[in-house]
Motif scaffolding. Structure first.
Motif, mmCIF file in Angstrom:
data_model
loop_
_atom_site.group_PDB
_atom_site.id
_atom_site.type_symbol
_atom_site.label_atom_id
_atom_site.label_comp_id
_atom_site.label_asym_id
_atom_site.label_seq_id
_atom_site.Cartn_x
_atom_site.Cartn_y
_atom_site.Cartn_z
ATOM 1 N N GLY A 156 41.080 -64.396 1.238
ATOM 2 C CA GLY A 156 40.397 -65.580 1.767
ATOM 3 C C GLY A 156 41.101 -66.873 1.395
ATOM 4 N N GLY A 157 41.471 -67.005 0.141
ATOM 5 C CA GLY A 157 42.126 -68.230 -0.331
ATOM 6 C C GLY A 157 43.493 -68.413 0.305
ATOM 7 N N MET A 158 44.256 -67.317 0.405
ATOM 8 C CA MET A 158 45.591 -67.382 1.020
ATOM 9 C C MET A 158 45.475 -67.690 2.507
ATOM 10 N N ARG A 159 44.444 -67.124 3.133
ATOM 11 C CA ARG A 159 44.230 -67.363 4.557
ATOM 12 C C ARG A 159 43.928 -68.844 4.806
ATOM 13 N N GLN A 160 43.138 -69.440 3.908
ATOM 14 C CA GLN A 160 42.826 -70.856 4.100
ATOM 15 C C GLN A 160 44.085 -71.706 3.860
ATOM 16 N N ARG A 161 44.975 -71.251 2.989
ATOM 17 C CA ARG A 161 46.255 -71.945 2.811
ATOM 18 C C ARG A 161 47.081 -71.865 4.097
ATOM 19 N N VAL A 162 47.034 -70.694 4.750
ATOM 20 C CA VAL A 162 47.742 -70.555 6.031
ATOM 21 C C VAL A 162 47.151 -71.532 7.059
ATOM 22 N N VAL A 163 45.827 -71.667 7.049
ATOM 23 C CA VAL A 163 45.176 -72.596 7.985
ATOM 24 C C VAL A 163 45.635 -74.031 7.711
ATOM 25 N N ILE A 164 45.785 -74.363 6.429
ATOM 26 C CA ILE A 164 46.273 -75.705 6.095
ATOM 27 C C ILE A 164 47.696 -75.879 6.632
ATOM 28 N N ALA A 165 48.522 -74.857 6.454
ATOM 29 C CA ALA A 165 49.894 -74.913 6.994
ATOM 30 C C ALA A 165 49.861 -75.107 8.507
ATOM 31 N N LEU A 166 48.963 -74.370 9.158
ATOM 32 C CA LEU A 166 48.838 -74.470 10.616
ATOM 33 C C LEU A 166 48.361 -75.868 11.020
ATOM 34 N N ALA A 167 47.389 -76.403 10.260
ATOM 35 C CA ALA A 167 46.863 -77.736 10.573
ATOM 36 C C ALA A 167 47.946 -78.799 10.405
ATOM 37 N N LEU A 168 48.848 -78.589 9.441
ATOM 38 C CA LEU A 168 49.894 -79.581 9.182
ATOM 39 C C LEU A 168 51.112 -79.401 10.085
ATOM 40 N N ALA A 169 51.184 -78.253 10.757
ATOM 41 C CA ALA A 169 52.396 -77.909 11.502
ATOM 42 C C ALA A 169 52.755 -78.940 12.566
ATOM 43 N N ALA A 170 51.738 -79.531 13.173
ATOM 44 C CA ALA A 170 52.014 -80.521 14.221
ATOM 45 C C ALA A 170 52.157 -81.925 13.645
ATOM 46 N N GLU A 171 52.120 -82.020 12.304
ATOM 47 C CA GLU A 171 52.190 -83.317 11.626
ATOM 48 C C GLU A 171 51.173 -84.313 12.171
ATOM 49 N N PRO A 172 49.889 -83.934 12.057
ATOM 50 C CA PRO A 172 48.832 -84.791 12.606
ATOM 51 C C PRO A 172 48.639 -86.039 11.759
ATOM 52 N N GLU A 173 48.027 -87.059 12.368
ATOM 53 C CA GLU A 173 47.707 -88.291 11.632
ATOM 54 C C GLU A 173 46.389 -88.145 10.882
ATOM 55 N N LEU A 174 45.551 -87.218 11.393
ATOM 56 C CA LEU A 174 44.194 -87.063 10.852
ATOM 57 C C LEU A 174 43.870 -85.580 10.739
ATOM 58 N N ILE A 175 43.198 -85.214 9.647
ATOM 59 C CA ILE A 175 42.684 -83.844 9.530
ATOM 60 C C ILE A 175 41.180 -83.905 9.324
ATOM 61 N N ILE A 176 40.454 -83.118 10.112
ATOM 62 C CA ILE A 176 39.016 -82.970 9.919
ATOM 63 C C ILE A 176 38.820 -81.638 9.209
ATOM 64 N N ALA A 177 38.333 -81.684 7.985
ATOM 65 C CA ALA A 177 38.118 -80.461 7.202
ATOM 66 C C ALA A 177 36.618 -80.325 6.947
ATOM 67 N N ASP A 178 36.010 -79.305 7.573
ATOM 68 C CA ASP A 178 34.555 -79.132 7.460
ATOM 69 C C ASP A 178 34.261 -77.958 6.538
ATOM 70 N N GLU A 179 33.829 -78.253 5.335
ATOM 71 C CA GLU A 179 33.528 -77.237 4.322
ATOM 72 C C GLU A 179 34.698 -76.271 4.138
ATOM 73 N N PRO A 180 35.908 -76.795 3.898
ATOM 74 C CA PRO A 180 37.083 -75.909 3.905
ATOM 75 C C PRO A 180 37.105 -74.887 2.776
ATOM 76 N N THR A 181 36.334 -75.108 1.720
ATOM 77 C CA THR A 181 36.414 -74.156 0.596
ATOM 78 C C THR A 181 35.112 -73.421 0.332
ATOM 79 N N THR A 182 34.103 -73.693 1.162
ATOM 80 C CA THR A 182 32.778 -73.130 0.891
ATOM 81 C C THR A 182 32.783 -71.599 0.869
ATOM 82 N N ALA A 183 33.624 -70.987 1.727
ATOM 83 C CA ALA A 183 33.605 -69.529 1.817
ATOM 84 C C ALA A 183 34.506 -68.877 0.762
#
Ligand SMILES: Nc1ncnc2c1ncn2[C@@H]1O[C@H](COP(=O)(O)OP(=O)(O)OP(=O)(O)O)[C@@H](O)[C@H]1O
Ligand SMILES: [Mg+2]
Length: 326
Positions: free
Chosen positions: A158-185
């Motif tokens: 689970g923790g590694m998967r969420q790290r992959v999601v962070i990598a994916l979210a950053l891949a396009a080099e966005p200006e803004l990230i919306i993180a909704d309860e990113p660690t709750t699970a």
């Protein structure tokens, strides 16, 4: 001012139901600057996720934005066509949700998903994009990324998967990230690591973050500013030092009564007697008035608008000099 990435003004979101039009978000305003993390807290149903969904243009019918403006770097994004908004979402706004499998397709190797995102938003070759994806996986702390890049989402914890999601979210080099309860699970033991990582990567890149969480430990650890939401409104917003350590709004004071640390996240918000009103039964005046220890006459009649108090903005008549009289 020029550092403002996200600007939300007077946002109103309604849901059309058989029982009439329910107002879920009613006059919400806030800004997030470059490299800044705005923590958004409040009880279940306060409107945190709906606000995030409005920003990313993903409010599903019967919900809709009924008023206000959302600007990304000064440009209106609340009135774009679905096609244009899809592009903004992919390229300029990244998303991280509670369940990593919301963002990751179980049928594709994680590397394919990251490479595809990189290639959609840059003109890198397939080979260069793969190298970039490995760099990203390294940056988010995936061990043996040259090998793990070819793994499927279910092969990660689970923790590694969420790290992959962070990598994916950053891949396009966005200006803004919306993180909704990113660690709750995630397991408590890895929550802090994931939050620390998100904070570091966004700082380094100057990414603005809206971090929705129930967890005051996460807020205290990661947020620069905090917005406390109640019943679809912002009760108080300001620097984390002020809002968490010396809150003004009686609701915020109740919430901050016991701040658990990151190592003690079992304790959640909700020590205030009573419950937040349903959307069908929001009382007149201040929605918090039935639970407020400081309630007075005006609170039952007139809705408080956010006013500057010290370094924060507070929507509470206690801080209006006109007091009871107005
Ligand atoms: N599709 C929908 N139809 C009707 N009402 C909705 C819908 N989605 C959300 N709402 C209402 O909007 C309000 C805000 O919901 P939201 O999901 O933003 O709360 P939240 O602060 O994210 O809560 P939680 O902490 O439980 O995630 C709630 O009263 C909710 O019932
Ligand atoms: Mg939510």
């Amino acid at each position: 001012m020029s550092d403002t990435v996200l600007s939300v003004r007077d946002l109103r979101v309604v849901f059309e139901t058989r029982r009439g039009t329910l107002t879920a978000i009613d006059g919400v305003s806030f800004d997030i600057a470059r490299g800044e993390i705005l923590g958004v807290v409040g009880e279940s149903g306060a409107g945190k996720s709906v606000t995030g969904s409005a920003v990313i243009g993903l409010i599903d019918p019967p919900g809709r934005i009924a008023g206000g403006e959302i600007r990304l770097r000064g440009e209106r994004i609340d009135n774009l066509t679905p096609e244009k908004m899809r592009r903004v979402r992919g390229r300029r706004i990244g998303m991280i949700f509670q369940d990593p499998l919301t963002s990751l397709d179980p049928l594709y190797r994680v590397g394919e998903q990251i490479v595809e995102t990189i290639r959609t938003h840059t003109d890198l070759s397939a080979k260069a994009a793969r190298a970039r994806a490995i760099d990203l996986l390294t940056e988010v702390g995936i061990p043996a990324p040259e090998r793990r890049i070819d793994g499927y989402p279910h092969e990660f914890s689970g923790g590694m998967r969420q790290r992959v999601v962070i990598a994916l979210a950053l891949a396009a080099e966005p200006e803004l990230i919306i993180a909704d309860e990113p660690t709750t699970a995630l397991d408590v033991s890895v929550q802090a690591q994931v939050i620390t990582l998100l904070k570091r990567l966004c700082r380094e890149r100057g990414t603005a973050v809206m971090l929705v969480t129930h967890d005051m430990g996460v807020i205290a650890e990661a947020a620069d500013r905090v917005a406390v939401m109640y019943s679809g409104r912002v009760a108080e917003i300001g620097p984390v030092e002020s809002v968490v350590r010396a809150p003004h709004h009686p609701y915020a004071r109740g919430l901050m009564g016991a701040i658990p640390t990151l190592s003690d996240t079992a304790e959640r918000l909700t020590q205030i007697p009573g419950a937040m009103p349903r959307l069908t039964a929001i009382p007149p005046g201040c929605a918090f008035n039935p639970r407020c220890p400081n309630v007075f006459g005006r609170c039952r009649a007139e809705r408080p608008e956010p006013l500057p108090v010290d370094r924060t903005r507070v929507a509470c008549h206690l801080y209006d000099e006109r007091g009871e009289a107005a």
